[in-house]
Scaffold this motif. Structure first.
Motif, PDB file in Angstrom:
ATOM      1  N   GLY A  22       0.781  -1.222   0.000  1.00  0.00           N
ATOM      2  CA  GLY A  22       0.000   0.000   0.000  1.00  0.00           C
ATOM      3  C   GLY A  22       0.817   1.278   0.000  1.00  0.00           C
ATOM      4  O   GLY A  22       0.310   2.337   0.338  1.00  0.00           O
ATOM      5  N   VAL A  23       2.087   1.179  -0.387  1.00  0.00           N
ATOM      6  CA  VAL A  23       2.962   2.349  -0.432  1.00  0.00           C
ATOM      7  C   VAL A  23       3.536   2.451  -1.838  1.00  0.00           C
ATOM      8  O   VAL A  23       4.106   1.484  -2.346  1.00  0.00           O
ATOM      9  CB  VAL A  23       4.111   2.243   0.599  1.00  0.00           C
ATOM     10  N   ALA A  24       3.384   3.619  -2.458  1.00  0.00           N
ATOM     11  CA  ALA A  24       3.834   3.798  -3.833  1.00  0.00           C
ATOM     12  C   ALA A  24       5.343   4.008  -3.915  1.00  0.00           C
ATOM     13  O   ALA A  24       5.935   4.671  -3.066  1.00  0.00           O
ATOM     14  CB  ALA A  24       3.123   4.995  -4.463  1.00  0.00           C
ATOM     15  N   LEU A  48      12.695  -4.823  -4.084  1.00  0.00           N
ATOM     16  CA  LEU A  48      11.525  -3.997  -4.338  1.00  0.00           C
ATOM     17  C   LEU A  48      10.534  -4.777  -5.181  1.00  0.00           C
ATOM     18  O   LEU A  48      10.925  -5.581  -6.031  1.00  0.00           O
ATOM     19  CB  LEU A  48      11.913  -2.710  -5.071  1.00  0.00           C
ATOM     20  N   THR A  49       9.254  -4.524  -4.968  1.00  0.00           N
ATOM     21  CA  THR A  49       8.231  -5.183  -5.778  1.00  0.00           C
ATOM     22  C   THR A  49       8.337  -4.680  -7.209  1.00  0.00           C
ATOM     23  O   THR A  49       8.896  -3.613  -7.478  1.00  0.00           O
ATOM     24  CB  THR A  49       6.822  -4.886  -5.248  1.00  0.00           C
ATOM     25  N   ALA A  50       7.772  -5.424  -8.130  1.00  0.00           N
ATOM     26  CA  ALA A  50       7.771  -5.015  -9.535  1.00  0.00           C
ATOM     27  C   ALA A  50       7.057  -3.676  -9.686  1.00  0.00           C
ATOM     28  O   ALA A  50       7.469  -2.826 -10.479  1.00  0.00           O
ATOM     29  CB  ALA A  50       7.102  -6.086 -10.387  1.00  0.00           C
ATOM     30  N   GLU A  51       6.017  -3.475  -8.919  1.00  0.00           N
ATOM     31  CA  GLU A  51       5.257  -2.226  -8.945  1.00  0.00           C
ATOM     32  C   GLU A  51       6.141  -1.042  -8.536  1.00  0.00           C
ATOM     33  O   GLU A  51       6.145   0.003  -9.189  1.00  0.00           O
ATOM     34  CB  GLU A  51       4.069  -2.357  -7.992  1.00  0.00           C
ATOM     35  N   ALA A  52       6.908  -1.192  -7.475  1.00  0.00           N
ATOM     36  CA  ALA A  52       7.801  -0.118  -7.021  1.00  0.00           C
ATOM     37  C   ALA A  52       8.896   0.135  -8.042  1.00  0.00           C
ATOM     38  O   ALA A  52       9.225   1.283  -8.342  1.00  0.00           O
ATOM     39  CB  ALA A  52       8.407  -0.473  -5.668  1.00  0.00           C
ATOM     40  N   GLN A  53       9.453  -0.913  -8.605  1.00  0.00           N
ATOM     41  CA  GLN A  53      10.516  -0.763  -9.597  1.00  0.00           C
ATOM     42  C   GLN A  53      10.004  -0.022 -10.831  1.00  0.00           C
ATOM     43  O   GLN A  53      10.686   0.832 -11.384  1.00  0.00           O
ATOM     44  CB  GLN A  53      11.065  -2.129 -10.006  1.00  0.00           C
ATOM     45  N   GLU A  54       8.774  -0.343 -11.255  1.00  0.00           N
ATOM     46  CA  GLU A  54       8.180   0.303 -12.425  1.00  0.00           C
ATOM     47  C   GLU A  54       7.974   1.800 -12.169  1.00  0.00           C
ATOM     48  O   GLU A  54       8.302   2.633 -13.020  1.00  0.00           O
ATOM     49  CB  GLU A  54       6.846  -0.360 -12.758  1.00  0.00           C
ATOM     50  N   LEU A  55       7.454   2.146 -11.007  1.00  0.00           N
ATOM     51  CA  LEU A  55       7.223   3.546 -10.678  1.00  0.00           C
ATOM     52  C   LEU A  55       8.535   4.322 -10.617  1.00  0.00           C
ATOM     53  O   LEU A  55       8.641   5.437 -11.136  1.00  0.00           O
ATOM     54  CB  LEU A  55       6.478   3.669  -9.348  1.00  0.00           C
ATOM     55  N   ILE A  56       9.556   3.731 -10.028  1.00  0.00           N
ATOM     56  CA  ILE A  56      10.868   4.379  -9.960  1.00  0.00           C
ATOM     57  C   ILE A  56      11.434   4.574 -11.363  1.00  0.00           C
ATOM     58  O   ILE A  56      11.954   5.643 -11.689  1.00  0.00           O
ATOM     59  CB  ILE A  56      11.833   3.562  -9.073  1.00  0.00           C
ATOM     60  N   GLN A  57      11.307   3.568 -12.218  1.00  0.00           N
ATOM     61  CA  GLN A  57      11.817   3.674 -13.590  1.00  0.00           C
ATOM     62  C   GLN A  57      11.088   4.768 -14.357  1.00  0.00           C
ATOM     63  O   GLN A  57      11.700   5.524 -15.120  1.00  0.00           O
ATOM     64  CB  GLN A  57      11.700   2.336 -14.329  1.00  0.00           C
ATOM     65  N   GLU A  58       9.769   4.888 -14.152  1.00  0.00           N
ATOM     66  CA  GLU A  58       9.005   5.941 -14.815  1.00  0.00           C
ATOM     67  C   GLU A  58       9.516   7.322 -14.404  1.00  0.00           C
ATOM     68  O   GLU A  58       9.644   8.221 -15.227  1.00  0.00           O
ATOM     69  CB  GLU A  58       7.521   5.819 -14.477  1.00  0.00           C
ATOM     70  N   ARG A  59       9.834   7.488 -13.140  1.00  0.00           N
ATOM     71  CA  ARG A  59      10.345   8.772 -12.656  1.00  0.00           C
ATOM     72  C   ARG A  59      11.724   9.069 -13.222  1.00  0.00           C
ATOM     73  O   ARG A  59      12.027  10.199 -13.585  1.00  0.00           O
ATOM     74  CB  ARG A  59      10.365   8.792 -11.131  1.00  0.00           C
TER      75      ARG A  59
END
Length: 70
Positions: A22-24, A48-59
């Motif tokens: 539940g944390v972006a 890191l979860t795949a979701e966290a890695q994706e968000l970091i990569q987008e940034r």
């Protein structure tokens, strides 16, 4: 506001694992910083979860585009 969960697992040999939901992005690192210190501060592995890695990569990609003037 989305529910934030921190779950701590302690194995019989004393090793610990912390899972965050539940944390972006990498916000989980800020959320668990004090807990990690209280548990001894020695992080052996961090995944890191795949979701966290994706968000970091987008940034990162967005910052690169801005720095290149696109």
């Amino acid at each position: 506001m989305e529910l934030q969960e921190v779950e701590v697992f302690i194995a019989p040999d004393g090793t610990t694992r912390i899972e965050v939901r539940g944390v972006a992005g990498a916000g989980c690192l800020d959320l668990t910083e004090d807990l990690e210190k209280a548990l001894g501060g020695q992080v052996v592995e961090r995944e890191l979860t795949a979701e966290a890695q994706e968000l970091i990569q987008e940034r990162v990609d967005e910052r690169l585009r801005r720095s290149q003037g696109s």
